[in-house]
Design a protein around this motif. Structure first.
Motif, mmCIF file in Angstrom:
data_model
loop_
_atom_site.group_PDB
_atom_site.id
_atom_site.type_symbol
_atom_site.label_atom_id
_atom_site.label_comp_id
_atom_site.label_asym_id
_atom_site.label_seq_id
_atom_site.Cartn_x
_atom_site.Cartn_y
_atom_site.Cartn_z
ATOM 1 N N GLU A 144 -4.323 42.959 82.810
ATOM 2 C CA GLU A 144 -3.225 42.296 83.505
ATOM 3 C C GLU A 144 -1.958 42.769 82.827
ATOM 4 O O GLU A 144 -1.813 42.632 81.605
ATOM 5 N N SER A 145 -1.054 43.334 83.596
ATOM 6 C CA SER A 145 0.175 43.890 83.043
ATOM 7 C C SER A 145 1.358 43.041 83.488
ATOM 8 O O SER A 145 1.487 42.717 84.668
ATOM 9 N N HIS A 146 2.213 42.702 82.540
ATOM 10 C CA HIS A 146 3.404 41.898 82.813
ATOM 11 C C HIS A 146 4.636 42.731 82.506
ATOM 12 O O HIS A 146 4.736 43.326 81.433
ATOM 13 N N ILE A 147 5.551 42.750 83.455
ATOM 14 C CA ILE A 147 6.855 43.376 83.255
ATOM 15 C C ILE A 147 7.886 42.257 83.337
ATOM 16 O O ILE A 147 7.908 41.502 84.306
ATOM 17 N N TYR A 148 8.684 42.125 82.298
ATOM 18 C CA TYR A 148 9.840 41.228 82.313
ATOM 19 C C TYR A 148 11.061 42.122 82.145
ATOM 20 O O TYR A 148 11.085 42.992 81.269
ATOM 21 N N LEU A 149 12.099 41.892 82.961
ATOM 22 C CA LEU A 149 13.305 42.702 82.868
ATOM 23 C C LEU A 149 14.509 41.847 83.233
ATOM 24 O O LEU A 149 14.480 41.103 84.218
ATOM 25 N N GLY A 150 15.562 41.960 82.425
ATOM 26 C CA GLY A 150 16.800 41.241 82.729
ATOM 27 C C GLY A 150 17.929 41.708 81.840
ATOM 28 O O GLY A 150 17.710 42.313 80.795
ATOM 29 N N GLY A 151 19.145 41.413 82.273
ATOM 30 C CA GLY A 151 20.319 41.743 81.482
ATOM 31 C C GLY A 151 20.541 40.704 80.393
ATOM 32 O O GLY A 151 20.450 39.503 80.637
ATOM 33 N N VAL A 152 20.796 41.186 79.176
ATOM 34 C CA VAL A 152 21.057 40.322 78.029
ATOM 35 C C VAL A 152 22.174 40.962 77.204
ATOM 36 O O VAL A 152 21.992 42.060 76.677
ATOM 37 N N GLN A 153 23.312 40.312 77.121
ATOM 38 C CA GLN A 153 24.435 40.765 76.291
ATOM 39 C C GLN A 153 24.836 42.216 76.582
ATOM 40 O O GLN A 153 25.086 42.998 75.678
ATOM 41 N N GLY A 154 24.887 42.584 77.866
ATOM 42 C CA GLY A 154 25.317 43.915 78.267
ATOM 43 C C GLY A 154 24.227 44.962 78.317
ATOM 44 O O GLY A 154 24.427 46.053 78.853
ATOM 45 N N ASP A 155 23.073 44.673 77.743
ATOM 46 C CA ASP A 155 21.929 45.584 77.765
ATOM 47 C C ASP A 155 20.874 45.077 78.738
ATOM 48 O O ASP A 155 20.928 43.950 79.206
ATOM 49 N N LEU A 156 19.882 45.916 78.993
ATOM 50 C CA LEU A 156 18.677 45.483 79.677
ATOM 51 C C LEU A 156 17.622 45.210 78.612
ATOM 52 O O LEU A 156 17.491 45.972 77.649
ATOM 53 N N LEU A 157 16.891 44.136 78.781
ATOM 54 C CA LEU A 157 15.786 43.800 77.902
ATOM 55 C C LEU A 157 14.532 43.879 78.762
ATOM 56 O O LEU A 157 14.427 43.187 79.779
ATOM 57 N N LYS A 158 13.615 44.767 78.388
ATOM 58 C CA LYS A 158 12.414 45.005 79.186
ATOM 59 C C LYS A 158 11.176 44.826 78.329
ATOM 60 O O LYS A 158 11.101 45.331 77.205
ATOM 61 N N PHE A 159 10.213 44.126 78.873
ATOM 62 C CA PHE A 159 8.901 43.942 78.251
ATOM 63 C C PHE A 159 7.863 44.597 79.141
ATOM 64 O O PHE A 159 7.847 44.358 80.348
ATOM 65 N N ARG A 160 6.983 45.409 78.550
ATOM 66 C CA ARG A 160 5.773 45.876 79.226
ATOM 67 C C ARG A 160 4.626 45.339 78.383
ATOM 68 O O ARG A 160 4.375 45.804 77.276
ATOM 69 N N ILE A 161 3.943 44.327 78.896
ATOM 70 C CA ILE A 161 2.894 43.646 78.145
ATOM 71 C C ILE A 161 1.570 43.848 78.860
ATOM 72 O O ILE A 161 1.465 43.605 80.065
ATOM 73 N N THR A 162 0.562 44.286 78.135
ATOM 74 C CA THR A 162 -0.760 44.502 78.699
ATOM 75 C C THR A 162 -1.736 43.549 78.032
ATOM 76 O O THR A 162 -1.849 43.527 76.801
ATOM 77 N N LEU A 163 -2.422 42.763 78.851
ATOM 78 C CA LEU A 163 -3.407 41.798 78.368
ATOM 79 C C LEU A 163 -4.793 42.215 78.830
ATOM 80 O O LEU A 163 -4.990 42.571 79.998
ATOM 81 N N LEU A 164 -5.748 42.154 77.926
ATOM 82 C CA LEU A 164 -7.133 42.494 78.244
ATOM 83 C C LEU A 164 -7.796 41.331 78.964
ATOM 84 O O LEU A 164 -7.675 40.179 78.535
ATOM 85 N N LEU A 165 -8.475 41.625 80.026
ATOM 86 C CA LEU A 165 -9.182 40.593 80.785
ATOM 87 C C LEU A 165 -10.653 40.571 80.397
ATOM 88 O O LEU A 165 -11.205 41.603 80.026
ATOM 89 N N PRO A 166 -11.305 39.441 80.486
ATOM 90 C CA PRO A 166 -10.769 38.149 80.903
ATOM 91 C C PRO A 166 -9.984 37.495 79.763
ATOM 92 O O PRO A 166 -10.313 37.648 78.593
ATOM 93 N N LEU A 167 -8.943 36.763 80.148
ATOM 94 C CA LEU A 167 -8.134 36.055 79.161
ATOM 95 C C LEU A 167 -8.837 34.784 78.720
ATOM 96 O O LEU A 167 -9.554 34.157 79.489
ATOM 97 N N LYS A 168 -8.608 34.434 77.480
ATOM 98 C CA LYS A 168 -9.175 33.206 76.924
ATOM 99 C C LYS A 168 -8.088 32.139 76.859
ATOM 100 O O LYS A 168 -6.898 32.431 76.986
ATOM 101 N N LEU A 169 -8.494 30.938 76.639
ATOM 102 C CA LEU A 169 -7.590 29.797 76.581
ATOM 103 C C LEU A 169 -6.441 30.065 75.609
ATOM 104 O O LEU A 169 -6.658 30.445 74.462
ATOM 105 N N GLY A 170 -5.219 29.900 76.074
ATOM 106 C CA GLY A 170 -4.046 30.015 75.223
ATOM 107 C C GLY A 170 -3.431 31.402 75.139
ATOM 108 O O GLY A 170 -2.322 31.551 74.615
#
Length: 192
Positions: A144-170
């Motif tokens: 499961e891949s998550h992309i977060y992107l937004g402007g912060v203090q004049g820059d772009l802040l980008k996250f590319r997060i990859t989670l292995l499935l199946p996910l466990k509690l928490g």
């Protein structure tokens, strides 16, 4: 930014390939007790690089990992001043390019069966980020891949997060806390 910038794409694809090739993503076993989930949810700093020195506009990158995935965090400006959140006139086009990079990687056969399952704006600690969730096979394993992107203090802040499935509690909650922590204090652009 009205046209696609191929050099940026090459750098991003190279970073993605490096992330997949150098990260040990073997999940550790977890034990459940009556009221306690014993697990390792800590996101550990792995490495960083200042691309701004080599190519102005590409900014700074940090890599983190945990027992159930990894995260690449970028802070950059593409040589322009970005409005906070997701309201900048150039934001939507750039966000579409970021998501398209995942599909581009599918064409290289590193990813298979890429499916975009969700796109929504989320406000974390007062900062609005656009959040995309994709599911695909990475070297034959579901992620499961998550992309977060937004402007912060004049820059772009980008996250590319990859989670292995199946996910466990928490584990998904741990990812959100990790993103909130970085949003509270964007990257310092100095080597650790």
């Amino acid at each position: 930014m009205n046209q696609f910038n191929f050099p940026y794409l090459i750098v991003i694809v190279a970073l993605l390939l490096n992330a997949c090739a150098t990260t040990d993503v073997t999940p550790q076993s977890q034990k459940m007790t009556s009221n306690t989930l014993v697990t390792q949810h800590e996101w550990k700093y792995q490495s960083s690089h200042n691309y701004e020195q080599e190519t102005p506009g590409l900014g700074y990158w940090e890599k983190y990992s945990t027992t159930f995935g990894w995260a690449d965090v970028y802070q950059y400006d593409l040589e322009q001043n970005w409005q906070d959140g997701v309201s900048d006139p150039q934001f939507q086009e750039h966000f579409q390019q970021v998501v398209a990079n995942v599909y581009f990687t599918e064409r290289t056969e590193l990813y298979q069966d890429v499916k975009l399952s969700q796109v929504e704006d989320e406000t974390l600690n007062g900062v609005t980020l656009r959040h995309a969730v994709l599911h695909y096979q990475l070297m034959g394993k579901p992620v499961e891949s998550h992309i977060y992107l937004g402007g912060v203090q004049g820059d772009l802040l980008k996250f590319r997060i990859t989670l292995l499935l199946p996910l466990k509690l928490g584990e998904r909650e741990s990812m959100v806390r990790f993103v909130q922590k970085i949003v509270d204090k964007p990257l310092n652009k100095e080597p650790h």
